[in-house]
Write a protein that holds these residues in place. Structure first.
Motif, short mmCIF file in Angstrom:
data_model
loop_
_atom_site.label_atom_id
_atom_site.label_comp_id
_atom_site.label_asym_id
_atom_site.label_seq_id
_atom_site.Cartn_x
_atom_site.Cartn_y
_atom_site.Cartn_z
N ASN A 102 16.96 -2.04 -5.17
CA ASN A 102 15.75 -2.12 -4.32
C ASN A 102 14.78 -3.16 -4.95
OD1 ASN A 102 16.51 0.31 -2.87
ND2 ASN A 102 16.04 1.47 -4.68
N ASN A 103 14.10 -4.00 -3.82
CA ASN A 103 13.13 -4.97 -4.27
C ASN A 103 11.79 -4.44 -3.96
OD1 ASN A 103 15.24 -6.93 -5.13
ND2 ASN A 103 15.39 -7.23 -2.71
N PHE A 104 10.98 -4.72 -4.79
CA PHE A 104 9.64 -4.23 -4.62
C PHE A 104 8.62 -5.10 -5.40
CE2 PHE A 104 10.95 -2.03 -8.31
CZ PHE A 104 9.95 -2.19 -9.23
N LEU A 105 7.24 -5.27 -4.94
CA LEU A 105 6.32 -6.11 -5.43
C LEU A 105 5.56 -5.27 -6.55
CD1 LEU A 105 4.94 -7.90 -2.52
CD2 LEU A 105 6.31 -8.93 -4.31
N LYS A 106 5.55 -5.97 -7.69
CA LYS A 106 4.58 -5.31 -8.84
C LYS A 106 3.50 -6.14 -9.12
CE LYS A 106 5.72 -3.50 -13.55
NZ LYS A 106 6.77 -3.34 -14.43
N PRO A 107 2.18 -5.59 -9.20
CA PRO A 107 1.19 -6.47 -9.34
C PRO A 107 1.12 -6.82 -10.75
CG PRO A 107 0.45 -4.30 -8.44
CD PRO A 107 1.91 -4.19 -8.78
N VAL A 108 0.73 -8.13 -10.96
CA VAL A 108 0.72 -8.57 -12.32
C VAL A 108 -0.68 -8.13 -13.01
CG1 VAL A 108 0.14 -11.01 -13.61
CG2 VAL A 108 1.75 -10.93 -11.71
N PRO A 109 -0.68 -7.72 -14.27
CA PRO A 109 -1.64 -7.06 -14.98
C PRO A 109 -3.04 -8.20 -14.93
CG PRO A 109 0.29 -6.32 -16.10
CD PRO A 109 0.44 -7.21 -14.90
N GLY A 110 -4.08 -7.51 -14.56
CA GLY A 110 -5.22 -8.34 -14.89
C GLY A 110 -5.51 -9.34 -13.97
N ARG A 111 -4.57 -9.51 -12.71
CA ARG A 111 -4.96 -10.48 -11.57
C ARG A 111 -5.26 -9.64 -10.44
NH1 ARG A 111 -0.13 -14.91 -11.48
NH2 ARG A 111 -1.39 -15.65 -9.68
N ARG A 112 -6.43 -10.15 -9.57
CA ARG A 112 -6.63 -9.55 -8.36
C ARG A 112 -5.73 -9.80 -7.31
NH1 ARG A 112 -12.32 -12.10 -7.33
NH2 ARG A 112 -12.00 -10.89 -5.43
N ASN A 113 -5.47 -9.07 -6.48
CA ASN A 113 -4.43 -9.36 -5.11
C ASN A 113 -5.09 -8.81 -3.85
OD1 ASN A 113 -4.60 -6.55 -5.46
ND2 ASN A 113 -2.42 -6.40 -5.57
N GLU A 114 -6.43 -9.18 -3.76
CA GLU A 114 -6.79 -8.76 -2.38
C GLU A 114 -6.22 -9.55 -1.15
OE1 GLU A 114 -8.92 -9.16 -4.94
OE2 GLU A 114 -9.87 -7.35 -5.38
N ALA A 115 -5.99 -11.01 -1.43
CA ALA A 115 -5.51 -11.94 -0.50
C ALA A 115 -4.06 -11.44 0.00
CB ALA A 115 -5.51 -13.26 -0.96
N ILE A 116 -3.27 -11.23 -0.91
CA ILE A 116 -2.04 -10.77 -0.49
C ILE A 116 -1.93 -9.19 0.41
CG2 ILE A 116 -0.93 -9.47 -2.55
CD1 ILE A 116 1.56 -11.05 -1.93
N GLU A 117 -2.97 -8.39 -0.03
CA GLU A 117 -3.13 -7.31 0.50
C GLU A 117 -3.57 -7.43 1.92
OE1 GLU A 117 -5.05 -4.81 -2.09
OE2 GLU A 117 -3.48 -4.35 -3.32
N CYS A 118 -4.56 -8.15 2.15
CA CYS A 118 -5.26 -8.56 3.54
C CYS A 118 -4.10 -8.87 4.42
CB CYS A 118 -6.22 -9.31 3.35
SG CYS A 118 -7.77 -8.38 2.76
N LEU A 119 -3.08 -9.79 3.82
CA LEU A 119 -2.37 -10.50 4.46
C LEU A 119 -0.99 -9.76 5.26
CD1 LEU A 119 -0.76 -13.00 5.90
CD2 LEU A 119 0.52 -13.20 3.61
N ALA A 120 -0.90 -8.70 4.14
CA ALA A 120 0.09 -7.56 4.39
C ALA A 120 -0.47 -6.45 5.61
CB ALA A 120 0.45 -6.71 3.49
N TYR A 121 -1.92 -6.22 5.76
CA TYR A 121 -2.46 -5.56 6.69
C TYR A 121 -2.54 -6.23 7.78
CZ TYR A 121 -4.25 -2.64 2.85
OH TYR A 121 -4.15 -1.59 1.47
N ASN A 122 -2.88 -7.51 8.11
CA ASN A 122 -2.77 -8.15 9.11
C ASN A 122 -1.44 -8.40 9.78
OD1 ASN A 122 -5.61 -8.91 9.17
ND2 ASN A 122 -5.41 -10.60 7.86
N VAL A 123 -0.63 -8.59 8.91
CA VAL A 123 1.01 -8.43 9.42
C VAL A 123 1.34 -7.26 10.20
CG1 VAL A 123 3.24 -9.00 8.85
CG2 VAL A 123 1.74 -10.38 8.18
#
Length: 100
Positions: A47-68
């Motif tokens: 199984n492939n999945f995305l794992k957040p990098v500790p200490g980095r913000r990820n709002e941009a990729i989340e917004c892109l995912a919601y938009n798609v």
């Protein structure tokens, strides 16, 4: 292959192509790359999945995912066609309002 790989790999003006505006700053792209692909073996399958990098913000990729996801739910494939149909619909409504 993850869901957004298609959008990034596709070249030219193919369906699903994403254009990044030149006004996006370095911070936006840092957030876009704030998750790493991980792989685990569960129930006999990888199984492939995305794992957040500790200490980095990820709002941009989340917004892109919601938009798609929203585009998929609303069945939006072509922005130009959507805009054209909205203009035509608005013109029809204005024409009907005029005759009332």
């Amino acid at each position: 292959m993850l869901w957004f790989d298609f959008f990034l790999i596709t070249g030219g003006e193919a369906p699903g192509f994403i254009r990044f505006d030149e006004s996006l700053d370095h911070d936006w792209f840092e957030q876009f790359g704030a998750e790493r692909m991980s792989r685990s073996y569960q129930r006999g399958q990888f199984n492939n999945f995305l794992k957040p990098v500790p200490g980095r913000r990820n709002e941009a990729i989340e917004c892109l995912a919601y938009n798609v996801a929203a585009m998929t739910v609303l069945d939006i494939r072509n922005w130009d066609q959507l805009e054209k149909s909205q203009i035509e619909s608005r013109q029809k409504r204005e024409k009907l309002d005029y005759f009332k």
